[in-house]
Write a protein that holds these residues in place. Structure first.
Motif, PDB file in Angstrom:
ATOM      1  N   TRP A 126      11.870  -4.323  17.825  1.00 53.57           N
ATOM      2  CA  TRP A 126      11.202  -3.888  16.134  1.00 53.57           C
ATOM      3  C   TRP A 126      11.830  -5.704  15.354  1.00 53.57           C
ATOM      4  O   TRP A 126      13.359  -5.929  15.382  1.00 53.57           O
ATOM      5  N   TRP A 127      10.639  -6.522  15.149  1.00 54.51           N
ATOM      6  CA  TRP A 127      10.750  -7.786  14.894  1.00 54.51           C
ATOM      7  C   TRP A 127      10.244  -7.736  13.891  1.00 54.51           C
ATOM      8  O   TRP A 127       9.082  -7.014  12.944  1.00 54.51           O
ATOM      9  N   ASP A 128      10.852  -8.848  12.765  1.00 53.07           N
ATOM     10  CA  ASP A 128      10.617  -8.720  11.144  1.00 53.07           C
ATOM     11  C   ASP A 128       8.849  -9.223  11.410  1.00 53.07           C
ATOM     12  O   ASP A 128       8.404  -9.449  10.262  1.00 53.07           O
ATOM     13  N   ASP A 129       9.109 -10.310  12.235  1.00 50.33           N
ATOM     14  CA  ASP A 129       7.514 -10.830  12.338  1.00 50.33           C
ATOM     15  C   ASP A 129       7.752 -11.763  13.890  1.00 50.33           C
ATOM     16  O   ASP A 129       8.820 -11.544  14.698  1.00 50.33           O
ATOM     17  N   LEU A 130       6.278 -12.327  13.840  1.00 52.34           N
ATOM     18  CA  LEU A 130       6.416 -13.340  15.241  1.00 52.34           C
ATOM     19  C   LEU A 130       7.792 -14.807  14.795  1.00 52.34           C
ATOM     20  O   LEU A 130       7.855 -14.937  16.082  1.00 52.34           O
ATOM     21  N   ASP A 131       7.556 -15.071  14.028  1.00 50.03           N
ATOM     22  CA  ASP A 131       8.632 -15.879  13.402  1.00 50.03           C
ATOM     23  C   ASP A 131      10.027 -15.952  14.218  1.00 50.03           C
ATOM     24  O   ASP A 131      10.888 -16.762  14.968  1.00 50.03           O
ATOM     25  N   VAL A 132      10.653 -14.318  14.326  1.00 48.20           N
ATOM     26  CA  VAL A 132      11.596 -14.018  14.223  1.00 48.20           C
ATOM     27  C   VAL A 132      11.977 -14.040  16.017  1.00 48.20           C
ATOM     28  O   VAL A 132      12.821 -14.400  16.589  1.00 48.20           O
ATOM     29  N   ILE A 133      10.137 -13.493  16.611  1.00 48.85           N
ATOM     30  CA  ILE A 133      10.842 -13.168  18.426  1.00 48.85           C
ATOM     31  C   ILE A 133      10.950 -14.742  18.607  1.00 48.85           C
ATOM     32  O   ILE A 133      11.894 -14.532  19.716  1.00 48.85           O
ATOM     33  N   ARG A 134       9.884 -15.675  17.867  1.00 49.15           N
ATOM     34  CA  ARG A 134      10.343 -16.971  18.536  1.00 49.15           C
ATOM     35  C   ARG A 134      11.923 -16.826  18.978  1.00 49.15           C
ATOM     36  O   ARG A 134      12.302 -18.064  19.300  1.00 49.15           O
ATOM     37  N   ALA A 135      12.161 -17.231  17.953  1.00 52.27           N
ATOM     38  CA  ALA A 135      13.690 -17.742  17.615  1.00 52.27           C
ATOM     39  C   ALA A 135      14.629 -16.790  19.057  1.00 52.27           C
ATOM     40  O   ALA A 135      16.060 -17.554  19.524  1.00 52.27           O
ATOM     41  N   PHE A 136      14.071 -15.076  19.223  1.00 52.92           N
ATOM     42  CA  PHE A 136      15.215 -15.699  20.585  1.00 52.92           C
ATOM     43  C   PHE A 136      14.762 -15.663  21.767  1.00 52.92           C
ATOM     44  O   PHE A 136      14.596 -15.960  22.761  1.00 52.92           O
ATOM     45  N   ALA A 137      13.063 -15.374  21.677  1.00 51.77           N
ATOM     46  CA  ALA A 137      12.065 -16.034  22.976  1.00 51.77           C
ATOM     47  C   ALA A 137      12.207 -17.261  23.664  1.00 51.77           C
ATOM     48  O   ALA A 137      11.464 -17.710  24.298  1.00 51.77           O
ATOM     49  N   GLY A 138      11.902 -17.680  22.052  1.00 51.41           N
ATOM     50  CA  GLY A 138      11.484 -19.494  22.252  1.00 51.41           C
ATOM     51  C   GLY A 138       9.350 -19.365  22.023  1.00 51.41           C
ATOM     52  O   GLY A 138       9.299 -18.597  21.769  1.00 51.41           O
ATOM     53  N   ASP A 139       9.601 -20.173  22.652  1.00 49.20           N
ATOM     54  CA  ASP A 139       7.796 -20.648  22.006  1.00 49.20           C
ATOM     55  C   ASP A 139       6.846 -19.906  22.669  1.00 49.20           C
ATOM     56  O   ASP A 139       5.875 -19.697  22.220  1.00 49.20           O
ATOM     57  N   ASP A 140       6.979 -19.586  23.950  1.00 54.68           N
ATOM     58  CA  ASP A 140       5.873 -18.687  24.144  1.00 54.68           C
ATOM     59  C   ASP A 140       6.407 -17.553  24.787  1.00 54.68           C
ATOM     60  O   ASP A 140       7.337 -16.488  25.498  1.00 54.68           O
ATOM     61  N   ILE A 141       6.500 -16.868  23.294  1.00 56.68           N
ATOM     62  CA  ILE A 141       6.617 -15.478  22.581  1.00 56.68           C
ATOM     63  C   ILE A 141       5.901 -14.446  24.235  1.00 56.68           C
ATOM     64  O   ILE A 141       6.646 -13.155  24.377  1.00 56.68           O
ATOM     65  N   GLU A 142       5.049 -14.391  24.863  1.00 59.41           N
ATOM     66  CA  GLU A 142       4.078 -13.499  25.379  1.00 59.41           C
ATOM     67  C   GLU A 142       4.924 -13.501  26.983  1.00 59.41           C
ATOM     68  O   GLU A 142       5.014 -13.096  27.295  1.00 59.41           O
ATOM     69  N   LYS A 143       6.047 -14.296  27.495  1.00 59.08           N
ATOM     70  CA  LYS A 143       6.615 -14.573  28.464  1.00 59.08           C
ATOM     71  C   LYS A 143       7.661 -14.129  28.217  1.00 59.08           C
ATOM     72  O   LYS A 143       8.798 -14.118  27.628  1.00 59.08           O
ATOM     73  N   ALA A 144       8.634 -13.288  29.370  1.00 58.80           N
ATOM     74  CA  ALA A 144       9.344 -12.456  30.087  1.00 58.80           C
ATOM     75  C   ALA A 144      11.065 -12.849  29.787  1.00 58.80           C
ATOM     76  O   ALA A 144      10.677 -14.586  30.467  1.00 58.80           O
ATOM     77  N   LYS A 145      11.629 -12.725  29.628  1.00 57.69           N
ATOM     78  CA  LYS A 145      12.773 -13.682  29.476  1.00 57.69           C
ATOM     79  C   LYS A 145      13.397 -12.962  30.052  1.00 57.69           C
ATOM     80  O   LYS A 145      13.906 -11.569  29.859  1.00 57.69           O
ATOM     81  N   TYR A 146      14.562 -13.644  31.419  1.00 55.42           N
ATOM     82  CA  TYR A 146      15.138 -12.949  32.200  1.00 55.42           C
ATOM     83  C   TYR A 146      16.488 -13.487  32.320  1.00 55.42           C
ATOM     84  O   TYR A 146      16.627 -14.280  31.929  1.00 55.42           O
ATOM     85  N   TYR A 147      17.318 -13.054  33.207  1.00 52.67           N
ATOM     86  CA  TYR A 147      19.072 -13.030  33.007  1.00 52.67           C
ATOM     87  C   TYR A 147      19.129 -12.877  34.455  1.00 52.67           C
ATOM     88  O   TYR A 147      19.166 -12.444  34.752  1.00 52.67           O
ATOM     89  N   PRO A 148      19.923 -13.694  34.896  1.00 58.01           N
ATOM     90  CA  PRO A 148      20.573 -14.024  36.082  1.00 58.01           C
ATOM     91  C   PRO A 148      20.695 -12.576  36.710  1.00 58.01           C
ATOM     92  O   PRO A 148      19.952 -12.917  38.341  1.00 58.01           O
ATOM     93  N   GLU A 149      20.812 -11.822  36.003  1.00 55.88           N
ATOM     94  CA  GLU A 149      21.842 -11.108  37.161  1.00 55.88           C
ATOM     95  C   GLU A 149      19.966  -9.544  37.109  1.00 55.88           C
ATOM     96  O   GLU A 149      20.220  -9.092  38.400  1.00 55.88           O
ATOM     97  N   ASP A 150      19.130 -10.114  36.407  1.00 55.19           N
ATOM     98  CA  ASP A 150      17.986  -9.038  36.626  1.00 55.19           C
ATOM     99  C   ASP A 150      17.475  -9.049  38.167  1.00 55.19           C
ATOM    100  O   ASP A 150      17.203  -8.307  38.643  1.00 55.19           O
ATOM    101  N   ASP A 151      17.345  -9.967  38.807  1.00 57.82           N
ATOM    102  CA  ASP A 151      17.277 -10.549  39.974  1.00 57.82           C
ATOM    103  C   ASP A 151      17.370  -9.616  41.227  1.00 57.82           C
ATOM    104  O   ASP A 151      17.371  -9.074  42.169  1.00 57.82           O
ATOM    105  N   GLU A 152      18.970  -9.280  40.978  1.00 55.05           N
ATOM    106  CA  GLU A 152      19.633  -7.886  41.710  1.00 55.05           C
ATOM    107  C   GLU A 152      19.189  -7.353  41.940  1.00 55.05           C
ATOM    108  O   GLU A 152      18.868  -6.813  42.630  1.00 55.05           O
ATOM    109  N   PHE A 153      18.832  -6.691  41.036  1.00 59.43           N
ATOM    110  CA  PHE A 153      18.470  -5.151  40.564  1.00 59.43           C
ATOM    111  C   PHE A 153      17.101  -4.923  40.390  1.00 59.43           C
ATOM    112  O   PHE A 153      16.619  -3.506  40.648  1.00 59.43           O
TER     113      PHE A 153
END
Length: 113
Positions: free
Chosen positions: A58-85
């Motif tokens: 849960w987020w205050d608004d779309l701008d704070v989501i952009r701070a986390f996810a970048g400009d394309d907030i619809e794109k899922a963010k992954y970490y290197p370990e995710d590919d293994e699992f």
């Protein structure tokens, strides 16, 4: 308030290990981002050796989501370990507006997360 949801799938026998990884990467990064009001990781055993995972935050608004996810907030963010699992995953996330009345319940849930 905006709810952000993502889904992925792991082999059930690797769930506990992957939950630890997700909690140490994405979930902790969600919670550390200013404007995040909480996050939970949901799991569901599908009974066939697969387990579905959902991250819900849960987020205050779309701008704070952009701070986390970048400009394309619809794109899922992954970490290197995710590919293994993950053997399958959504490449996008969904965003929902939290309607009045739901925020007080979410605030209580966020305090527990």
């Amino acid at each position: 308030m905006i709810a952000r949801m993502w889904r992925g799938w792991v082999h059930t026998d690797r769930l506990a290990e992957y939950v630890d990884i997700v909690e140490g990467t994405g979930m902790s990064e969600y919670r550390a981002t200013p404007g995040n009001q909480g996050a939970q990781l949901l799991t569901r055993d599908l009974g066939d050796g697969r387990t579905e995972l959902i991250t819900l935050s849960w987020w205050d608004d779309l701008d704070v989501i952009r701070a986390f996810a970048g400009d394309d907030i619809e794109k899922a963010k992954y970490y290197p370990e995710d590919d293994e699992f993950l053997f399958d995953r959504e490449t996008t996330v969904s965003h929902f507006e939290v309607q009045p009345g739901g925020e007080s319940a979410l605030s209580a849930a966020a305090r527990r997360s």
